[in-house]
Design a protein around this motif. Structure first.
Motif, PDB file in Angstrom:
ATOM      1  N   TRP A 135       0.868  -1.145   0.087  1.00  0.00           N
ATOM      2  CA  TRP A 135       0.019   0.038   0.032  1.00  0.00           C
ATOM      3  C   TRP A 135       0.778   1.210  -0.107  1.00  0.00           C
ATOM      4  N   SER A 136       2.127   1.257   0.548  1.00  0.00           N
ATOM      5  CA  SER A 136       2.942   2.275   0.880  1.00  0.00           C
ATOM      6  C   SER A 136       3.619   2.799  -0.325  1.00  0.00           C
ATOM      7  N   SER A 137       4.196   1.908  -1.266  1.00  0.00           N
ATOM      8  CA  SER A 137       5.112   2.406  -2.405  1.00  0.00           C
ATOM      9  C   SER A 137       4.427   2.582  -3.586  1.00  0.00           C
ATOM     10  N   LEU A 150       9.134   6.055   4.089  1.00  0.00           N
ATOM     11  CA  LEU A 150       8.836   5.675   5.486  1.00  0.00           C
ATOM     12  C   LEU A 150       7.668   6.426   6.254  1.00  0.00           C
ATOM     13  N   ASN A 151       7.717   7.553   5.787  1.00  0.00           N
ATOM     14  CA  ASN A 151       6.359   8.467   6.462  1.00  0.00           C
ATOM     15  C   ASN A 151       4.917   7.526   5.720  1.00  0.00           C
ATOM     16  N   GLN A 152       5.024   7.367   4.386  1.00  0.00           N
ATOM     17  CA  GLN A 152       3.687   6.938   3.928  1.00  0.00           C
ATOM     18  C   GLN A 152       3.499   5.371   4.374  1.00  0.00           C
ATOM     19  N   TRP A 153       4.842   4.587   4.781  1.00  0.00           N
ATOM     20  CA  TRP A 153       4.489   3.369   5.631  1.00  0.00           C
ATOM     21  C   TRP A 153       3.704   3.557   6.724  1.00  0.00           C
ATOM     22  N   PRO A 168      -5.004  -4.353  -2.288  1.00  0.00           N
ATOM     23  CA  PRO A 168      -4.977  -3.224  -3.101  1.00  0.00           C
ATOM     24  C   PRO A 168      -5.485  -3.322  -4.338  1.00  0.00           C
ATOM     25  N   ASP A 169      -6.267  -2.281  -4.942  1.00  0.00           N
ATOM     26  CA  ASP A 169      -6.853  -2.628  -6.473  1.00  0.00           C
ATOM     27  C   ASP A 169      -5.869  -2.290  -7.376  1.00  0.00           C
ATOM     28  N   PHE A 170      -4.616  -1.819  -7.053  1.00  0.00           N
ATOM     29  CA  PHE A 170      -3.573  -1.662  -8.112  1.00  0.00           C
ATOM     30  C   PHE A 170      -2.232  -2.643  -7.728  1.00  0.00           C
ATOM     31  N   TRP A 171      -2.744  -3.803  -7.122  1.00  0.00           N
ATOM     32  CA  TRP A 171      -1.739  -4.810  -6.824  1.00  0.00           C
ATOM     33  C   TRP A 171      -2.236  -6.207  -7.232  1.00  0.00           C
TER      34      TRP A 171
END
Length: 211
Positions: A135-137, A150-153, A168-171
């Motif tokens: 989800w983070s990258s 790292l902040n997003q994680w 995730p719908d993008f993964w």
């Protein structure tokens, strides 16, 4: 820098003969893969995925997560560079470089997305931190620094602190339907053994190639 002196003699195996090979390439791959596992090869499921778009070729290392007679499955962000390239040209190549065994396997085929249900099944088997990582990258996008990642994680970790983490719908996954295999095994004096499996007329043809 002249590195012509860097060389290695290939003596790990006796000659590979036609009668040593199994008739189905997936079975032969499974045999060699299990031998790589038993030998302690580092990341034996790592392979170099090759794509080609607009007369340019691209390579990167990804991890194989499943294989059978229906193909070879790996997972990625569907917004990534590799995914965009597969959309434009689904013909891809795979290379398993088992250097410590003096072997490599090259596979060619067509990649297609697997179902969301299949992707979810694998996603739920991943460690929770890896799920959060998906989800983070914003894979393949330019970012200013690692701190942003790292902040997003951390943000995603807080967001999904309770309950199961959704897919995730993008993964998700791709399955590569292979129509060509090449098994390479090192031999002395650079007289290496190469055999290819080529799917022709609904039959796998097995042929020896000159090194």
């Amino acid at each position: 820098m002249d590195i012509a002196h860097v060389r290695n003699e290939f003596t790990a195996h006796p000659p590979l003969m036609r009668e040593d090979l199994l008739e189905k390439p997936v079975a032969q791959f499974e045999r060699w893969f299990n031998e790589a596992l038993s030998a302690g090869v580092v990341e034996p499921n790592a392979f170099v995925l090759g794509t080609c778009v607009a007369k340019r070729s691209f390579q990167r290392t990804v991890l194989l997560k499943y294989f059978d007679e229906n193909g070879f499955v790996f997972f990625t962000n569907y917004h990534s560079q590799k995914a965009q390239q597969i959309t434009q040209n689904p013909q891809v190549s795979m290379l398993f470089p088992w250097f410590s065994l003096q072997r490599q396997v090259r596979i060619e085929g067509r990649a297609e997305k697997i179902s969301s249900a299949q992707s979810l099944r694998y996603f739920l088997s991943r460690p929770k931190d890896s799920q959060i990582g998906a989800w983070s990258s914003p894979q393949s996008k330019v970012i200013d620094n690692r701190a942003l990642l790292l902040n997003q994680w951390q943000n995603m970790k807080q967001r999904f602190a309770q309950g199961e983490i959704p897919l995730p719908d993008f993964w998700g996954g791709y399955r590569i339907h292979a129509d060509y295999y090449e098994f390479w095994q090192g031999q002395p004096n650079r007289l290496h053994d190469r055999f290819r499996y080529r799917f022709d007329n609904q039959i796998w043809q097995i042929e020896r190639l000159a090194p």
